[in-house]
Scaffold this active site. Sequence first.
Site, mmCIF file in Angstrom:
data_model
loop_
_atom_site.group_PDB
_atom_site.id
_atom_site.type_symbol
_atom_site.label_atom_id
_atom_site.label_comp_id
_atom_site.label_asym_id
_atom_site.label_seq_id
_atom_site.Cartn_x
_atom_site.Cartn_y
_atom_site.Cartn_z
ATOM 1 N N GLU A 89 0.835 -1.202 0.000
ATOM 2 C CA GLU A 89 0.000 0.000 0.000
ATOM 3 C C GLU A 89 0.875 1.260 0.000
ATOM 4 O O GLU A 89 1.289 1.727 -1.038
ATOM 5 C CB GLU A 89 -1.004 -0.043 1.165
ATOM 6 C CG GLU A 89 -1.979 -1.208 0.967
ATOM 7 C CD GLU A 89 -3.170 -1.217 1.924
ATOM 8 O OE1 GLU A 89 -3.113 -0.570 2.988
ATOM 9 O OE2 GLU A 89 -4.171 -1.887 1.594
HETATM 10 C C1 HEC Z 1 -3.129 1.305 -1.609
HETATM 11 C C2 HEC Z 1 -4.499 1.480 -1.234
HETATM 12 C C3 HEC Z 1 -4.832 1.933 0.165
HETATM 13 C C4 HEC Z 1 -4.261 2.923 0.918
HETATM 14 C C5 HEC Z 1 -3.114 3.840 0.536
HETATM 15 C C6 HEC Z 1 -4.982 2.973 2.157
HETATM 16 N N1 HEC Z 1 -5.960 2.033 2.164
HETATM 17 FE FE1 HEC Z 1 -7.324 1.743 3.628
HETATM 18 N N2 HEC Z 1 -7.882 0.040 2.745
HETATM 19 C C7 HEC Z 1 -7.463 -0.422 1.518
HETATM 20 C C8 HEC Z 1 -7.933 -1.767 1.317
HETATM 21 C C9 HEC Z 1 -7.682 -2.611 0.081
HETATM 22 C C10 HEC Z 1 -8.649 -2.120 2.486
HETATM 23 C C11 HEC Z 1 -9.307 -3.460 2.801
HETATM 24 C C12 HEC Z 1 -8.235 -4.367 3.349
HETATM 25 C C13 HEC Z 1 -8.807 -5.586 4.008
HETATM 26 O O1 HEC Z 1 -9.963 -5.537 4.434
HETATM 27 O O2 HEC Z 1 -8.082 -6.581 4.132
HETATM 28 C C14 HEC Z 1 -8.620 -0.952 3.352
HETATM 29 C C15 HEC Z 1 -9.280 -0.856 4.593
HETATM 30 C C16 HEC Z 1 -9.393 0.325 5.319
HETATM 31 C C17 HEC Z 1 -10.299 0.541 6.410
HETATM 32 C C18 HEC Z 1 -11.327 -0.455 6.957
HETATM 33 C C19 HEC Z 1 -12.695 -0.148 6.469
HETATM 34 C C20 HEC Z 1 -13.653 -1.252 6.759
HETATM 35 O O3 HEC Z 1 -14.852 -1.050 6.595
HETATM 36 O O4 HEC Z 1 -13.218 -2.344 7.144
HETATM 37 C C21 HEC Z 1 -10.091 1.809 6.861
HETATM 38 C C22 HEC Z 1 -10.812 2.520 7.987
HETATM 39 C C23 HEC Z 1 -9.032 2.366 6.058
HETATM 40 N N3 HEC Z 1 -8.652 1.442 5.117
HETATM 41 C C24 HEC Z 1 -8.448 3.623 6.245
HETATM 42 C C25 HEC Z 1 -7.241 3.998 5.645
HETATM 43 C C26 HEC Z 1 -6.370 5.049 6.123
HETATM 44 C C27 HEC Z 1 -6.641 5.940 7.310
HETATM 45 C C28 HEC Z 1 -5.299 5.089 5.280
HETATM 46 C C29 HEC Z 1 -4.060 5.947 5.334
HETATM 47 C C30 HEC Z 1 -3.308 5.930 6.549
HETATM 48 C C31 HEC Z 1 -5.521 4.073 4.280
HETATM 49 N N4 HEC Z 1 -6.687 3.410 4.554
HETATM 50 C C32 HEC Z 1 -4.688 3.853 3.197
HETATM 51 C C33 HEC Z 1 -6.700 0.303 0.619
HETATM 52 C C34 HEC Z 1 -5.889 1.367 0.983
#
Ligand code: HEC
Lengths: 331, 331
Positions: free
Chosen positions: A126
């Site tokens: 990520e």
């Molecule tokens: C490269 C893409 C990417 C980036 C950059 C990213 N995310 Fe995510 N995020 C995802 C993905 C894909 C998932 C689901 C992963 C899983 O469930 O295994 C996720 C899951 C989440 C969730 C959970 C939501 C749920 O309903 O379960 C949250 C909250 C979240 N991210 C916040 C953030 C925050 C805050 C940041 C920065 C610090 C961030 N993400 C950076 C792709 C990203």
Amino acid sequence: MKRSQIALAIACALSAPLFAAAPAADEPIEVIRPPQNINLGMVELGKKLYFDPRLSKSGFISCNSCHNLSMGGTDNIPTSIGDKWQQGPINAPTVLNSSLNVAQFWDGRAADLKAQAGGPIANPGEMGFTHTLAVNVLESIPGYVREFAQVFGSGKIDIEQVTSAIAEFEKTLVTPNSRFDQWLLGKADALTAQEQVGYQLFKSSGCVACHNGAAVGGNSFQKMGVVEPYKATSPAEGRSAVTGQDIDRFSFKVPTLRNVEMTYPYFHDGAANTLTEAVDIMGRLQLGRTFNAEENASIVAFLKTLTGDQPSFTLPILAPSSDSTPRPKPF
Amino acid sequence: MKRSQIALAIACALSAPLFAAAPAADEPIEVIRPPQNINLGMVELGKKLYFDPRLSKSGFISCNSCHNLSMGGTDNIPTSIGDKWQQGPINAPTVLNSSLNVAQFWDGRAADLKAQAGGPIANPGEMGFTHTLAVNVLESIPGYVREFAQVFGSGKIDIEQVTSAIAEFEKTLVTPNSRFDQWLLGKADALTAQEQVGYQLFKSSGCVACHNGAAVGGNSFQKMGVVEPYKATSPAEGRSAVTGQDIDRFSFKVPTLRNVEMTYPYFHDGAANTLTEAVDIMGRLQLGRTFNAEENASIVAFLKTLTGDQPSFTLPILAPSSDSTPRPKPF
Ligand code: HEC
Ligand code: HEC
Ligand code: HEC
Ligand code: HEC
Ligand SMILES: [Ca+2]
Ligand SMILES: [Ca+2]
């Protein structure tokens, strides 16, 4: 206020409940309430961090890259693009209303938003960075040093503060005031006849068993493919990765259906492009029920009434790096 | 207004010029003026397009990815990351105040912002899309169809409208009210003594020959390496690519120095990380002059007074795609 005005004000206040319809207490879906107990200093700081690509190795990817707040808090592609254009394993859920979730991630492996926020920064696929390097970057930026000191009253930035601030900002990302909530709050003409039919079908056919509460989901883990198995395009096995229990294989956190009109494509593998498709699959796989075109359209129409007010704020301006800020490694 | 109040108001209005210092007319740098003749409907539409990654093949890259308005309108990396993480050939200039440029791009190959805006969408190394596909996407999104019809009064979206709207939005991205402009407008204590020394050096040593006008640059093409050759890390040859003239080899559009504190790294190849380095190189290569540490620091201090008010607006919310919207191809 004159005495007569005071009397009138009191009279109005007392009589108000007679005019406003009471919230529909017996519905399985609850109104989204504006966030409470919010630390505004942390929110402003967290907003900056959420938009800051300097928390990634490349200097190019921020939380907002994958959870784009212009687009319903997600990236609208089946699986995400990470550092060096790596293809992610799973669909990015929306951050909107994620504070209402029972746990974070599809498999619930993070207990809350604060526990979650450290994940993507250090995830090689990520943002590809480390917590130490991210903190080093922040400590080299005078604008951040001042703001962290102001908010946390401490001379030193640490990753706890970073994830707390981001989580506090995320708490503000709720979407009240959808047409459906207006209807729940008594505005009878907020929904069309078709949308109301859709909602009745959503209840009577059993969708509400899993999609209920304020987030219309997000509060339990459920098997994907109850009646008929789901042929996923991804190898993810869901909740069993956390519990180690075979019975939890292919169980996923039930996604919120709030703003679902904006969070395409659907399912943990992002394989369904349209709501029509997702509703059809849910009916058949979860309930053994095949909706005809009219029924499907009604449910979809209802789901679109769950789009609420999107978070509205001024694009944050980030403090510039200093001469001593470690430079990003984009290539 | 009572008669006495009117009299007082007139008296104040008449006497105001006596108190406010007149703009310094004999300085080589001019105050940035707020934009004029702005079509607000086009601005709002252009802002959405500027933030919309659906104008790229992958659905991941928008104008704001490389010209991040949270970070001075640039990406703060030496050369940009494009579709599929391709490494760009040249440093991304800021879009801030780009409406003041004599022409667009380092070599000036686009006459104006409208001519420029079509470039990145169809550039395989940037957004990797085509104009036809981009227009097809927009035409499939009801929210855009309505907004284009409202703004352009036509039933059909075309690329001319897209680039006009983006260019109109970019016209608003000026940064007035820097401390330097406040000083130009008569606020004598807006600059510290060191900053004023820096400005005098900037004038007396000859920087203003190339960096002048409202943008402190942007209005001519000049050889990089007048006194001593510049050893660039990129093969770009600049203006000669447009004119075909050998004399224009290694001539580049003089960059604006407005907000230069935020637009690191410096030069067309992004090889200088700090202003200290950039000022040192400019002194030696353009003017044959080596500044001592104190002189360099004064010039850098002056340059930082050129940071103006950053564009301030609400993050745009983008209309969702429809079932018929062609899906992005991220991988
Ligand atoms: C490269 C893409 C990417 C980036 C950059 C990213 N995310 Fe995510 N995020 C995802 C993905 C894909 C998932 C689901 C992963 C899983 O469930 O295994 C996720 C899951 C989440 C969730 C959970 C939501 C749920 O309903 O379960 C949250 C909250 C979240 N991210 C916040 C953030 C925050 C805050 C940041 C920065 C610090 C961030 N993400 C950076 C792709 C990203
Ligand atoms: C037995 C529990 C259960 C029932 C009943 C159920 N769902 Fe779901 N729903 C889920 C789970 C679990 C997912 C996530 C599955 C996945 O991504 O693999 C989901 C996903 C969805 C999605 C996609 C959301 C997104 O953002 O990806 C929609 C839309 C949806 N359900 C609507 C419905 C409708 C409409 C019904 C009734 C016809 C229904 N669901 C019945 C558990 C259920
Ligand atoms: C992948 C990165 C990337 C994307 C996406 C991108 N740009 Fe650029 N932009 C650049 C680079 C690199 C240059 C310099 C190219 C050159 O001079 O040859 C540039 C130049 C410009 C310039 C000229 C500025 C000047 O001073 O000469 C403007 C204006 C501009 N871009 C606006 C936009 C707009 C509007 C979009 C979206 C439609 C966009 N850019 C998308 C990287 C990008
Ligand atoms: C003969 C013309 C000329 C003179 C004199 C000149 N510059 Fe420049 N300046 C340029 C050109 C052309 C560039 C862009 C060169 C490149 O990117 O390859 C530039 C780039 C810069 C940059 C980097 C801006 C950016 O965003 O990349 C800074 C800072 C700068 N000049 C400051 C100065 C200072 C300070 C002086 C005086 C010591 C000075 N310049 C004198 C033409 C000039
Ligand atoms: Ca999704
Ligand atoms: Ca630069």
